[in-house]
Design a protein around this motif. Structure first.
Motif, PDB file in Angstrom:
ATOM      1  N   LYS A 130       0.839  -1.195   0.000  1.00 43.28           N
ATOM      2  CA  LYS A 130       0.000   0.000   0.000  1.00 43.28           C
ATOM      3  C   LYS A 130       0.877   1.249   0.000  1.00 43.28           C
ATOM      4  O   LYS A 130       1.904   1.298   0.684  1.00 43.28           O
ATOM      5  N   ASP A 388      -7.017  -2.810   4.219  1.00 43.68           N
ATOM      6  CA  ASP A 388      -7.005  -1.929   3.052  1.00 43.68           C
ATOM      7  C   ASP A 388      -5.669  -1.977   2.311  1.00 43.68           C
ATOM      8  O   ASP A 388      -5.205  -0.974   1.767  1.00 43.68           O
ATOM      9  N   PHE A 389      -5.034  -3.165   2.292  1.00 48.75           N
ATOM     10  CA  PHE A 389      -3.810  -3.376   1.527  1.00 48.75           C
ATOM     11  C   PHE A 389      -4.150  -4.146   0.255  1.00 48.75           C
ATOM     12  O   PHE A 389      -5.053  -4.985   0.239  1.00 48.75           O
ATOM     13  N   HIS A 390      -3.412  -3.870  -0.803  1.00 50.40           N
ATOM     14  CA  HIS A 390      -3.539  -4.659  -2.026  1.00 50.40           C
ATOM     15  C   HIS A 390      -2.729  -5.941  -1.848  1.00 50.40           C
ATOM     16  O   HIS A 390      -1.554  -5.900  -1.469  1.00 50.40           O
TER      17      HIS A 390
END
Length: 489
Positions: A130, A388-390
């Motif tokens: 992120k 909320d991390f890819h």
């Protein structure tokens, strides 16, 4: 001579090695040769390297294959030497479907004499990434924040498959635990300040203010298939020094009680940084911010908490043992590498809004069961997305399912018993071997893996037993001399 009608045997090894070195080593893997150190342990001849990995994994396999090619009493051979095994078995994965014609394969990449390996774990790597907008902090004496550096090092490390069930600490996990304890202390103290009218000004820089923790940088581990031996970070906080010292001392005390016996070389450093050290400790690209006082790009307190929560939420170690092979790990994970970086997407020195701070974790997951590997991957993807991390998946390879009744294994067992006058053990390994890839690419291949005693692979303590290596060569030579397809089916 006289063996022209025998089936072809494939001797297979990989050419690459894991390049690890001690923190104070000046060795440059791109140009410097490995410096060998020969020594004896209890009368047994050993070889290791000076301050680096040795490369016996899998240089010894390459050596066996090349010497075997020079022998006269043998069947026809195919020598298959692959690249990029340590990066995800990509060399084997990129072979064409008609590249190998032999039907019997000796993989020369095992690390324990007296054991024939007939199966291995599959694996996958996951990347959690992120980018954040940086918070720029002035490096000035008037700042209420102080900067600190923490470093955990000297751990044993090891192979993230074969050593994952041993009592070896993960430096990334330890550093994450420390940061989480500091953050929890800050949150608890802030809660007291909000509700306790008797909270004193000595507890807080300003009455009614909230204490903060902000990461400047954080780095740990080096490669996906090694248990991290070292991790470090720089952070800034307005937490009073006496509170911080108390937590650091408590953390060190816990380490001494819980892991000192299994990690005898563990070292820990904690230092308050001088103002002139701070810019150097930050990412070097921070130097492009030409201002006086210098502005340091840091993760704000909210994003710092998100990063610490992610590190703390990702489990490391053994998840499940095999119910078929005693003592064999079935599923495990390694929190392998974590990195922060300050970068400019568009290389703009004028527009600071283009500059970003990135945090990334590389995680290695293994399992001898393909279904469990997929299910565990989904769990980790959920963890990353909840923060909320890819999350991306790469370097996937499937397990090598054991076939303990194959004719090839039967011949290898008979040769060992006849020559060494004892039975050889047949088992599976919790590590990735190229047999898993090759077996799917060439379904008719019968495969087995063997090798000499190698300890502490993927670390600067990697050592090979030379006496064992000689015996294994005799074993390989004897297998080839006694190879006859009619005895295998």
């Amino acid at each position: 001579m006289g063996r022209e009608n025998l089936e072809t045997v494939v001797l297979q090894a990989h050419m690459d090695m894991v390049c690890e070195k001690r923190p104070d080593s000046l060795h440059d893997f791109s140009k410097d040769p490995i410096q060998l150190r020969f020594w004896k342990k209890d009368g047994i001849s050993m070889v290791s390297a000076v301050d680096t990995t040795l490369g016996a994994d899998n240089g010894i396999g390459v050596a066996y294959a090349l010497v075997a090619a020079c022998a006269t009493s043998r069947p026809a051979l195919e020598i298959l030497l692959t690249s990029d095994e340590e990066e995800g078995l990509t060399g084997a994965q990129n072979l064409s479907d008609d590249f190998v014609s032999g039907k019997y394969l000796l993989n020369l990449d095992s690390e324990e004499e007296g054991i024939l390996i007939a199966g291995c774990a599959g694996g996958v790597s996951l990347s959690f990434k992120k980018s954040f907008d940086p918070c720029f902090m002035e490096n000035s004496a008037s700042s209420p924040f102080s900067y600190y550096s923490v470093r955990i090092f000297g751990l044993l490390g090891g192979h993230s498959g074969t050593d994952i069930d041993k009592p070896r600490a993960n430096a990334n996990v330890l550093l994450g635990n420390l940061l989480r304890s500091i953050l929890e202390k800050i949150n608890k103290t802030n809660d007291i300040n909000k509700t306790d009218i008797n909270a004193t000004i000595s507890t807080f820089p300003t009455k009614g203010s909230e204490l903060e923790l902000r990461l400047v940088n954080i780095n740990g581990g080096s490669v996906h298939n090694a248990i991290p031996r070292e991790a470090a970070c720089t952070f800034m906080t307005d937490l009073p020094l006496d509170f911080l010292n108390e937590m650091i001392q408590e953390f060190q005390s816990v380490l001494e009680k819980t892991i000192r016996s299994s990690e005898p070389n563990l070292k820990f450093s904690f230092d308050k940084m001088e103002r002139n050290e701070i810019n150097k400790a930050a990412n070097e690209k921070a130097n492009i911010l030409e201002s006086n006082p210098v502005q340091i790009p840091v993760f704000n307190s909210k994003n710092t908490a998100r990063i610490i929560s992610l590190i703390s939420s990702i489990p490391h170690g053994v998840f499940e043992m095999s119910d078929k092979i005693p003592g064999l790990v079935l599923t495990s994970g390694n929190l392998a590498v974590m990195r922060s970086e300050f970068f400019e997407p568009e290389k703009s020195k004028e527009n600071t809004k283009d500059k970003k701070l990135e945090f990334k974790i590389t995680y290695s997951l293994r399992s001898g069961n393909e279904f469990k590997l997929k299910e565990k991957s989904k769990e980790f993807i959920d963890i990353g997305e909840n923060h909320d991390f890819h999350v991306s998946v790469f370097g996937s390879y499937k397990p090598w399912e054991p076939d303990f009744d194959s004719g090839w294994i039967s011949l290898c067992k008979k040769v060992y018993k006849h020559h060494f006058l004892k039975e050889i053990q047949v088992s599976a390994i919790h590590a990735g071997l190229e047999c898993g890839v090759l077996g799917r690419k060439y379904p008719s291949l019968q495969m087995v893996s063997l090798g000499p005693d190698i300890s502490n692979a993927h670390t600067p303590d990697e050592t090979m037993n030379l006496d064992s290596a000689k015996r294994v060569w005799v074993y390989i030579q004897t297998i080839l001399e006694n190879f006859d397809v009619k005895k295998q089916d």
